[in-house]
Design a protein around this motif. Structure first.
Motif, PDB file in Angstrom:
ATOM      1  N   MET A  20       0.839  -1.194   0.000  1.00  0.00           N
ATOM      2  CA  MET A  20       0.000   0.000   0.000  1.00  0.00           C
ATOM      3  C   MET A  20       0.879   1.251   0.000  1.00  0.00           C
ATOM      4  SD  MET A  20      -3.046  -0.985  -0.284  1.00  0.00           S
ATOM      5  CE  MET A  20      -3.995  -2.493  -0.127  1.00  0.00           C
ATOM      6  N   ALA A  21       0.362   2.287  -0.627  1.00  0.00           N
ATOM      7  CA  ALA A  21       1.169   3.493  -0.839  1.00  0.00           C
ATOM      8  C   ALA A  21       0.683   4.643   0.028  1.00  0.00           C
ATOM      9  CB  ALA A  21       1.114   3.904  -2.304  1.00  0.00           C
ATOM     10  N   LYS A  22       1.606   5.561   0.300  1.00  0.00           N
ATOM     11  CA  LYS A  22       1.277   6.789   1.008  1.00  0.00           C
ATOM     12  C   LYS A  22       1.879   7.954   0.241  1.00  0.00           C
ATOM     13  CE  LYS A  22       0.842   4.607   5.541  1.00  0.00           C
ATOM     14  NZ  LYS A  22       1.192   4.675   6.987  1.00  0.00           N
ATOM     15  N   LEU A  23       1.251   9.128   0.398  1.00  0.00           N
ATOM     16  CA  LEU A  23       1.714  10.315  -0.313  1.00  0.00           C
ATOM     17  C   LEU A  23       1.387  11.544   0.517  1.00  0.00           C
ATOM     18  CD1 LEU A  23       2.887  11.321  -3.115  1.00  0.00           C
ATOM     19  CD2 LEU A  23       0.503  11.773  -3.729  1.00  0.00           C
ATOM     20  N   VAL A  24       2.381  12.387   0.746  1.00  0.00           N
ATOM     21  CA  VAL A  24       2.163  13.626   1.491  1.00  0.00           C
ATOM     22  C   VAL A  24       1.693  14.700   0.509  1.00  0.00           C
ATOM     23  CG1 VAL A  24       3.195  15.393   2.976  1.00  0.00           C
ATOM     24  CG2 VAL A  24       3.928  13.001   3.165  1.00  0.00           C
ATOM     25  N   VAL A  25       0.539  15.291   0.813  1.00  0.00           N
ATOM     26  CA  VAL A  25      -0.052  16.299  -0.075  1.00  0.00           C
ATOM     27  C   VAL A  25      -0.352  17.559   0.728  1.00  0.00           C
ATOM     28  CG1 VAL A  25      -1.094  14.526  -1.551  1.00  0.00           C
ATOM     29  CG2 VAL A  25      -2.430  15.519   0.328  1.00  0.00           C
ATOM     30  N   GLY A  26      -0.540  18.663   0.000  1.00  0.00           N
ATOM     31  CA  GLY A  26      -0.873  19.915   0.662  1.00  0.00           C
ATOM     32  C   GLY A  26      -1.803  20.754  -0.188  1.00  0.00           C
ATOM     33  N   VAL A  27      -2.507  21.654   0.465  1.00  0.00           N
ATOM     34  CA  VAL A  27      -3.315  22.667  -0.212  1.00  0.00           C
ATOM     35  C   VAL A  27      -2.882  24.028   0.322  1.00  0.00           C
ATOM     36  CG1 VAL A  27      -5.298  21.153  -0.614  1.00  0.00           C
ATOM     37  CG2 VAL A  27      -5.186  22.488   1.499  1.00  0.00           C
ATOM     38  N   GLY A  28      -2.894  25.031  -0.558  1.00  0.00           N
ATOM     39  CA  GLY A  28      -2.500  26.372  -0.146  1.00  0.00           C
ATOM     40  C   GLY A  28      -3.501  27.398  -0.620  1.00  0.00           C
ATOM     41  N   GLN A  29      -3.588  28.508   0.098  1.00  0.00           N
ATOM     42  CA  GLN A  29      -4.535  29.556  -0.283  1.00  0.00           C
ATOM     43  C   GLN A  29      -3.932  30.937  -0.053  1.00  0.00           C
ATOM     44  OE1 GLN A  29      -7.977  28.643   2.201  1.00  0.00           O
ATOM     45  NE2 GLN A  29      -7.292  30.039   3.805  1.00  0.00           N
ATOM     46  N   PHE A  30      -4.346  31.873  -0.933  1.00  0.00           N
ATOM     47  CA  PHE A  30      -3.894  33.263  -0.854  1.00  0.00           C
ATOM     48  C   PHE A  30      -4.824  34.088  -1.732  1.00  0.00           C
ATOM     49  CE2 PHE A  30      -2.000  31.727  -4.691  1.00  0.00           C
ATOM     50  CZ  PHE A  30      -1.896  32.820  -5.533  1.00  0.00           C
ATOM     51  N   PRO A  31      -4.777  35.426  -1.641  1.00  0.00           N
ATOM     52  CA  PRO A  31      -5.644  36.282  -2.458  1.00  0.00           C
ATOM     53  C   PRO A  31      -4.933  36.734  -3.730  1.00  0.00           C
ATOM     54  CG  PRO A  31      -4.677  37.592  -0.718  1.00  0.00           C
ATOM     55  CD  PRO A  31      -4.103  36.203  -0.571  1.00  0.00           C
ATOM     56  N   ALA A  32      -5.231  36.104  -4.862  1.00  0.00           N
ATOM     57  CA  ALA A  32      -4.593  36.498  -6.126  1.00  0.00           C
ATOM     58  C   ALA A  32      -5.139  37.845  -6.597  1.00  0.00           C
ATOM     59  CB  ALA A  32      -4.842  35.437  -7.192  1.00  0.00           C
ATOM     60  N   SER A  33      -4.262  38.633  -7.194  1.00  0.00           N
ATOM     61  CA  SER A  33      -4.636  39.942  -7.734  1.00  0.00           C
ATOM     62  C   SER A  33      -3.947  40.104  -9.083  1.00  0.00           C
ATOM     63  CB  SER A  33      -4.198  41.055  -6.778  1.00  0.00           C
ATOM     64  OG  SER A  33      -2.781  41.170  -6.776  1.00  0.00           O
ATOM     65  N   ASN A  34      -4.066  41.282  -9.684  1.00  0.00           N
ATOM     66  CA  ASN A  34      -3.375  41.527 -10.946  1.00  0.00           C
ATOM     67  C   ASN A  34      -1.933  41.988 -10.756  1.00  0.00           C
ATOM     68  OD1 ASN A  34      -5.485  40.701 -12.540  1.00  0.00           O
ATOM     69  ND2 ASN A  34      -6.373  42.745 -12.749  1.00  0.00           N
ATOM     70  N   ASP A  35      -1.469  41.959  -9.523  1.00  0.00           N
ATOM     71  CA  ASP A  35      -0.052  42.201  -9.228  1.00  0.00           C
ATOM     72  C   ASP A  35       0.659  40.846  -9.304  1.00  0.00           C
ATOM     73  OD1 ASP A  35       2.457  42.617  -8.090  1.00  0.00           O
ATOM     74  OD2 ASP A  35       1.722  44.131  -6.682  1.00  0.00           O
ATOM     75  N   ILE A  36       1.203  40.535 -10.468  1.00  0.00           N
ATOM     76  CA  ILE A  36       1.787  39.223 -10.714  1.00  0.00           C
ATOM     77  C   ILE A  36       2.912  38.905  -9.736  1.00  0.00           C
ATOM     78  CG2 ILE A  36       2.887  37.737 -12.423  1.00  0.00           C
ATOM     79  CD1 ILE A  36       0.110  38.448 -13.215  1.00  0.00           C
ATOM     80  N   GLU A  37       3.763  39.894  -9.445  1.00  0.00           N
ATOM     81  CA  GLU A  37       4.893  39.652  -8.545  1.00  0.00           C
ATOM     82  C   GLU A  37       4.426  39.349  -7.125  1.00  0.00           C
ATOM     83  OE1 GLU A  37       7.987  39.129  -9.507  1.00  0.00           O
ATOM     84  OE2 GLU A  37       7.131  39.354 -11.522  1.00  0.00           O
ATOM     85  N   GLU A  38       3.373  40.021  -6.698  1.00  0.00           N
ATOM     86  CA  GLU A  38       2.825  39.725  -5.376  1.00  0.00           C
ATOM     87  C   GLU A  38       2.295  38.298  -5.330  1.00  0.00           C
ATOM     88  OE1 GLU A  38       0.200  42.263  -2.362  1.00  0.00           O
ATOM     89  OE2 GLU A  38      -1.008  41.518  -4.048  1.00  0.00           O
ATOM     90  N   ASN A  39       1.598  37.874  -6.390  1.00  0.00           N
ATOM     91  CA  ASN A  39       1.112  36.500  -6.455  1.00  0.00           C
ATOM     92  C   ASN A  39       2.266  35.506  -6.386  1.00  0.00           C
ATOM     93  OD1 ASN A  39      -1.437  37.611  -6.827  1.00  0.00           O
ATOM     94  ND2 ASN A  39      -1.384  37.373  -9.054  1.00  0.00           N
ATOM     95  N   LYS A  40       3.322  35.794  -7.122  1.00  0.00           N
ATOM     96  CA  LYS A  40       4.489  34.908  -7.104  1.00  0.00           C
ATOM     97  C   LYS A  40       5.099  34.826  -5.706  1.00  0.00           C
ATOM     98  CE  LYS A  40       6.034  35.536 -11.910  1.00  0.00           C
ATOM     99  NZ  LYS A  40       7.126  36.079 -12.760  1.00  0.00           N
TER     100      LYS A  40
END
Length: 268
Positions: free
Chosen positions: A1-21
């Motif tokens: 049987m297999a295992k896998l470490v996963v994650g979810v992330g959240q943030f407020p995307a805007s039209n400021d591309i560098e801030e999103n990055k």
């Protein structure tokens, strides 16, 4: 049987591309520190998809290639598979609208899957179809977003897609046992309740893990979470910028499907 470490992330995307990055760079780094091998980010993580069409076209044509390269570099640097939402120009010369895509980038920095959103958000007085072209549909199901990591088979769902159980079931029919949901779930009447209930329902009815990532305020409700095949929330992000990490276990999927064989018991 297999295992896998996963994650979810959240943030407020805007039209400021560098801030999103910067947000994404920090979230991916934190995920890597916890051993994450697959990380799910929100829909339209590179910009504000509520912008006017001309702005979206400019973003897609001028910034999407560089943004994708940035994501490929991160995936390679941290040897991590990443699901991320982008906007792309349409493949058709006669189509003015953009495409709302989810990309899967593997741990070598290669794009392995491109999924065009099937159900665009024409609801709650919003009309995404004015700006975004829905995916073309094919009888062979090739428009679906499916990818594998070891013994886990993932299926992609993009925001409003979540309200259509037939899409999740079509993914399950292709062997999917983990549903990866990327969204910018916009606030509205009962919307946070719908988000929670629909995510848990998709887990329960398909006896599958669900990884859900949504943008945070001011445009999204946040509430990213990881859900067990029995429908209970293993981890949730609440409303703040951040990540949650869990280990998936293929034996858990098998044991739930033996106890609750609703997929095997189907008659229609």
């Amino acid at each position: 049987m297999a295992k896998l470490v996963v994650g979810v992330g959240q943030f407020p995307a805007s039209n400021d591309i560098e801030e999103n990055k910067n947000y994404i760079r920090q979230l991916v780094s934190k995920a890597a520190q916890q051993g994450v091998k697959l990380f799910t980010l929100p829909e339209a993580a590179m910009c504000s998809f509520a912008s006017e069409l001309e702005v979206l076209r400019q973003m897609a044509s001028e910034h999407t290639p560089d943004f994708i390269q940035f994501m490929q570099t991160l995936a390679t640097q941290y040897q991590m598979h990443i699901v991320v939402g982008v906007l792309s120009m349409s493949d058709s010369d006669n189509e003015q609208r953009v495409q709302n895509q989810l990309l899967v980038i593997n741990d070598k920095g290669e794009i392995t899957t491109r999924y065009n959103k099937i159900h665009v958000y024409d609801a709650f007085k919003f009309k995404e179809s004015d700006k975004v072209k829905p995916a073309d549909l094919y009888e062979d199901g090739s428009m679906l977003g499916v990818f594998n990591i070891g013994e886990f088979t993932f299926g992609l769902i993009n925001c409003y897609d979540l309200r259509f159980p037939e899409l999740a079931r079509a993914l399950i029919n292709q062997g999917v046992n983990v549903l990866s949901v990327s969204a910018n779930w916009i606030p509205g009447p009962y919307k946070e309740m719908h988000w929670d209930l629909l995510l848990r329902t998709r887990a329960i009815e398909n006896t599958a893990y669900v990884l859900a990532s949504g943008q945070t305020a001011p445009k999204g409700v946040g509430q990213s979470m990881i859900i067990d095949p029995m429908g209970f929330v293993l981890a949730g992000c609440g409303e703040s910028v951040g990540i949650q990490v869990q280990e998936l276990d293929s034996e858990r999927i098998q044991s739930v499907r033996e106890l609750l064989p609703c997929l095997a018991n189907r008659r229609l």
